[in-house]
Design a protein around this motif. Structure first.
Motif: not given
Length: 299
Positions: A146, A148-153, A155-156
């Motif tokens: 989890g 990468l999804p948490v990092y992208l969230f 960041k966005n």
């Protein structure tokens, strides 16, 4: 007809006394052996922590010797470097960040887990076992899956390097464990006192705060300490999601492993200091922690 029993003869009395004495000696030997095993296991488990503490008072040259030098001179240079006495980075911002993330996430977990555990143990909802399995299933996914999804969230949503994002993340990570623990603790709360409070007109928040929480205080203390420890020691998400502003203490520890080598004495000194808040919390809640972890063990 009456039966006659022979009186104890002098031959049988010493034999019985000797048998009891031999059994008592065997019991003492068994207790001594179990005590020796317990002390050995305790020393083995505590040896790494004690060695870390001793190494933190050595110089870098003495800490790097192989085999290690037990009689090396003691110094506070590692602690001076950790606290920035030699012009290094100050450890106080990471320590404050870790304290903020751990304390606030633990408080949020308790506020959310107590009503959930109440609904799953005392006022049980339909198919409550499925709900419990759902909470457990959230811990089956590897943490790194989890990341990468948490990092992208983050960041966005412009939440990178934000300590409050870690608070929310740690709350969601520890909530399933807290619900599982507190559900077993609240199951031992007598329903009669809850019904008596409801008869007196107490609403659900009052019942939870003034009736359930004091009775289940040992379990709540145990849950709080475990959630605090998990939040304080978390490294993976903190390492990826923080930079300078929201850097936590475990991330700060990694700065002692550089391209110049491993500063073992400084790292041990930093590890000792970072471990102190957890140890202090454990000692402060020691009595309630033992009671809480033993709740439900004997029915």
């Amino acid at each position: 007809m009456s039966t006659l029993t022979a009186p104890n003869t002098p031959e049988t009395a010493p034999r019985d006394a000797g048998g009891h004495a031999g059994e008592a000696r065997r019991g003492r030997r068994r207790s001594a052996a179990l005590g020796l095993v317990a002390w050995t296991v305790g020393i083995v488990f505590c040896a790494p922590a004690l060695w870390m503490l001793l190494t933190s008072f050595h110089s870098e040259a003495d800490a790097a010797t192989n085999p290690p030098s037990l009689g090396a001179s003691l110094t506070l240079d590692g602690y001076r470097v950790f606290f920035g006495a030699d012009g290094g980075a100050s450890p106080w911002p990471p320590l404050i960040n870790s304290l903020t993330a751990s304390v606030f996430s633990t408080l949020f977990v308790l506020v959310l887990a107590l009503p959930a555990a109440y609904a799953l143990s005392i006022k049980r909802v339909e198919k409550w076992t499925d709900v419990m399995f759902f909470f457990l299933s959230t811990k089956m996914l590897p943490v790194v899956a989890g990341l990468l999804p948490v990092y992208l969230f983050a960041k966005n949503t412009a939440m990178l390097d934000n300590i409050w994002f870690l608070v929310i993340l740690y709350t969601s990570m520890n909530l399933p464990i807290a619900v599982w623990m507190m559900q077993s603790f609240l199951a031992d709360v007598p329903v009669s006192i809850i019904e008596a409070a409801q008869v007196d007109g107490a609403r659900l928040p009052t019942v939870l705060a003034r009736v359930v929480a004091p009775v289940a205080a040992p379990g709540i203390a145990a849950t709080s300490l475990i959630c605090f420890i998990f939040s304080w020691n978390e490294l993976l998400f903190a390492r990826v999601l923080t930079g300078v502003t929201a850097q936590t203490a475990p991330v700060f520890l990694t700065s002692f492993v550089t391209s110049q080598g491993l500063f073992l004495a400084q790292l041990c000194a930093a590890s000792v200091v970072v471990s102190l808040p957890v140890l202090a919390a454990g000692f402060a809640a020691q009595d309630k922690l033992v009671q809480g972890l033993s709740l439900g063990a004997v029915k």
